[in-house]
Scaffold this motif. Structure first.
Motif, PDB file in Angstrom:
ATOM      1  N   MET A   1     -19.921   6.162   8.974  1.00 41.52           N
ATOM      2  CA  MET A   1     -18.627   6.565   8.442  1.00 41.52           C
ATOM      3  C   MET A   1     -17.852   5.309   8.048  1.00 41.52           C
ATOM      4  N   LYS A   2     -17.429   5.248   6.827  1.00 42.61           N
ATOM      5  CA  LYS A   2     -16.664   4.111   6.334  1.00 42.61           C
ATOM      6  C   LYS A   2     -15.177   4.380   6.516  1.00 42.61           C
ATOM      7  N   GLU A   3     -14.495   3.498   7.206  1.00 39.42           N
ATOM      8  CA  GLU A   3     -13.053   3.642   7.441  1.00 39.42           C
ATOM      9  C   GLU A   3     -12.292   2.564   6.708  1.00 39.42           C
ATOM     10  N   LEU A   4     -11.176   2.941   6.132  1.00 35.47           N
ATOM     11  CA  LEU A   4     -10.258   1.999   5.498  1.00 35.47           C
ATOM     12  C   LEU A   4      -8.905   2.113   6.182  1.00 35.47           C
ATOM     13  N   LYS A   5      -8.451   1.023   6.744  1.00 41.31           N
ATOM     14  CA  LYS A   5      -7.108   1.000   7.322  1.00 41.31           C
ATOM     15  C   LYS A   5      -6.170   0.441   6.259  1.00 41.31           C
ATOM     16  N   LEU A   6      -5.230   1.257   5.826  1.00 40.62           N
ATOM     17  CA  LEU A   6      -4.316   0.827   4.778  1.00 40.62           C
ATOM     18  C   LEU A   6      -3.401  -0.273   5.284  1.00 40.62           C
ATOM     19  N   GLY A   7      -3.060  -1.187   4.393  1.00 37.32           N
ATOM     20  CA  GLY A   7      -2.226  -2.317   4.758  1.00 37.32           C
ATOM     21  C   GLY A   7      -0.748  -1.986   4.771  1.00 37.32           C
ATOM     22  N   MET A   8       0.028  -2.869   5.394  1.00 34.99           N
ATOM     23  CA  MET A   8       1.467  -2.684   5.491  1.00 34.99           C
ATOM     24  C   MET A   8       2.093  -2.851   4.108  1.00 34.99           C
ATOM     25  N   ASN A   9       3.022  -1.997   3.773  1.00 32.40           N
ATOM     26  CA  ASN A   9       3.737  -2.056   2.502  1.00 32.40           C
ATOM     27  C   ASN A   9       4.907  -3.025   2.663  1.00 32.40           C
ATOM     28  N   LEU A  10       4.634  -4.295   2.438  1.00 26.65           N
ATOM     29  CA  LEU A  10       5.626  -5.342   2.678  1.00 26.65           C
ATOM     30  C   LEU A  10       6.842  -5.189   1.765  1.00 26.65           C
ATOM     31  N   SER A  11       6.626  -4.774   0.518  1.00 29.46           N
ATOM     32  CA  SER A  11       7.762  -4.639  -0.405  1.00 29.46           C
ATOM     33  C   SER A  11       8.729  -3.543   0.053  1.00 29.46           C
ATOM     34  N   PHE A  12       8.224  -2.496   0.715  1.00 29.66           N
ATOM     35  CA  PHE A  12       9.094  -1.441   1.240  1.00 29.66           C
ATOM     36  C   PHE A  12      10.014  -2.000   2.320  1.00 29.66           C
ATOM     37  N   PHE A  13       9.452  -2.771   3.255  1.00 33.08           N
ATOM     38  CA  PHE A  13      10.261  -3.324   4.326  1.00 33.08           C
ATOM     39  C   PHE A  13      11.220  -4.406   3.819  1.00 33.08           C
ATOM     40  N   ILE A  14      10.813  -5.171   2.822  1.00 36.64           N
ATOM     41  CA  ILE A  14      11.715  -6.164   2.237  1.00 36.64           C
ATOM     42  C   ILE A  14      12.875  -5.461   1.538  1.00 36.64           C
ATOM     43  N   HIS A 108      -2.133  13.790  -2.372  1.00 37.26           N
ATOM     44  CA  HIS A 108      -1.988  15.076  -3.059  1.00 37.26           C
ATOM     45  C   HIS A 108      -2.877  16.096  -2.355  1.00 37.26           C
ATOM     46  N   MET A 109      -2.272  17.181  -1.882  1.00 34.84           N
ATOM     47  CA  MET A 109      -3.011  18.260  -1.253  1.00 34.84           C
ATOM     48  C   MET A 109      -2.706  19.550  -1.996  1.00 34.84           C
ATOM     49  N   ALA A 110      -3.434  20.597  -1.684  1.00 30.57           N
ATOM     50  CA  ALA A 110      -3.269  21.858  -2.408  1.00 30.57           C
ATOM     51  C   ALA A 110      -1.864  22.443  -2.224  1.00 30.57           C
ATOM     52  N   ASN A 111      -1.330  22.377  -1.004  1.00 29.12           N
ATOM     53  CA  ASN A 111      -0.052  23.039  -0.745  1.00 29.12           C
ATOM     54  C   ASN A 111       1.137  22.087  -0.626  1.00 29.12           C
ATOM     55  N   ARG A 112       0.895  20.795  -0.574  1.00 27.57           N
ATOM     56  CA  ARG A 112       2.020  19.859  -0.443  1.00 27.57           C
ATOM     57  C   ARG A 112       1.594  18.459  -0.870  1.00 27.57           C
ATOM     58  N   THR A 113       2.569  17.574  -0.942  1.00 27.23           N
ATOM     59  CA  THR A 113       2.332  16.172  -1.256  1.00 27.23           C
ATOM     60  C   THR A 113       2.950  15.338  -0.140  1.00 27.23           C
ATOM     61  N   LEU A 114       2.193  14.389   0.377  1.00 28.45           N
ATOM     62  CA  LEU A 114       2.650  13.535   1.466  1.00 28.45           C
ATOM     63  C   LEU A 114       2.813  12.119   0.935  1.00 28.45           C
ATOM     64  N   ARG A 115       3.971  11.536   1.174  1.00 27.68           N
ATOM     65  CA  ARG A 115       4.251  10.168   0.735  1.00 27.68           C
ATOM     66  C   ARG A 115       4.261   9.259   1.956  1.00 27.68           C
ATOM     67  N   LEU A 116       3.473   8.198   1.904  1.00 30.40           N
ATOM     68  CA  LEU A 116       3.405   7.219   2.980  1.00 30.40           C
ATOM     69  C   LEU A 116       4.071   5.943   2.478  1.00 30.40           C
ATOM     70  N   TRP A 117       5.324   5.748   2.856  1.00 23.27           N
ATOM     71  CA  TRP A 117       6.112   4.628   2.342  1.00 23.27           C
ATOM     72  C   TRP A 117       5.735   3.307   2.992  1.00 23.27           C
ATOM     73  N   SER A 118       5.331   3.328   4.252  1.00 19.92           N
ATOM     74  CA  SER A 118       5.090   2.088   4.984  1.00 19.92           C
ATOM     75  C   SER A 118       3.709   1.498   4.729  1.00 19.92           C
ATOM     76  N   PHE A 119       2.828   2.253   4.081  1.00 22.65           N
ATOM     77  CA  PHE A 119       1.454   1.791   3.901  1.00 22.65           C
ATOM     78  C   PHE A 119       1.019   1.936   2.456  1.00 22.65           C
ATOM     79  N   LYS A 120       0.172   1.002   2.035  1.00 21.48           N
ATOM     80  CA  LYS A 120      -0.437   1.103   0.716  1.00 21.48           C
ATOM     81  C   LYS A 120      -1.782   0.389   0.746  1.00 21.48           C
ATOM     82  N   PRO A 121      -2.743   0.864  -0.049  1.00 17.45           N
ATOM     83  CA  PRO A 121      -4.048   0.200  -0.089  1.00 17.45           C
ATOM     84  C   PRO A 121      -4.016  -1.041  -0.968  1.00 17.45           C
ATOM     85  N   SER A 122      -4.823  -2.021  -0.611  1.00 20.17           N
ATOM     86  CA  SER A 122      -4.964  -3.201  -1.453  1.00 20.17           C
ATOM     87  C   SER A 122      -5.850  -2.845  -2.646  1.00 20.17           C
TER      88      SER A 122
END
Length: 135
Positions: A1-14, A108-122
């Motif tokens: 199983m390949k796991e990706l841990k998303l990085g911290m969204n530094l621009s959000f905290f700045i 993006h999911m079938a019934n809703r959309t989830l926004r993760l402000w603190s994290f973003k992938p490189s």
């Protein structure tokens, strides 16, 4: 199983830090007894934002708050410690959106959309997510 841990969204905290410091600076410039409640509201809001930033960054660096994307789904943990798991069947697409100068991750999911402000992938993680079929 390949796991990706998303990085911290530094621009959000700045951005949050600049907003909080702007409120403190505005309060310092508008010292007046007639607008005491406005000054109190500004300082309370800036203190709450600074507290959120400190707790959020501490949780990210200590490993308590993270987002893990794998071929079986997405697991994430909120700032208050609640853990959530979204199976891969429910996730239709993962995208990185931009607002002004900072990015955030959008699930993006079938019934809703989830926004993760603190994290973003490189960029490398975005390529890996394309291989997993999320982009």
């Amino acid at each position: 199983m390949k796991e990706l841990k998303l990085g911290m969204n530094l621009s959000f905290f700045i951005s949050l830090s600049v907003f909080a410091l702007g409120l403190v600076a505005l309060d310092a410039l508008l010292i007046s007894d007639s607008i005491y409640m406005f000054s109190f509201a500004q300082m309370a809001l800036s203190a709450a934002i600074i507290f959120y930033i400190i707790v959020g960054v501490w949780a990210i660096f200590s490993g308590q708050s993270r987002v893990i994307v794998c071929n079986q789904g997405v697991a994430y943990q909120t700032l208050f410690g609640q853990k959530y798991y979204i199976p891969a069947e429910e996730v239709e697409k993962i995208s990185v959106e931009r607002i002004l100068w900072f990015s955030y991750t959008k699930l993006h999911m079938a019934n809703r959309t989830l926004r993760l402000w603190s994290f973003k992938p490189s960029q490398a993680q975005q390529r890996s997510l394309k291989v997993l079929g999320y982009f």
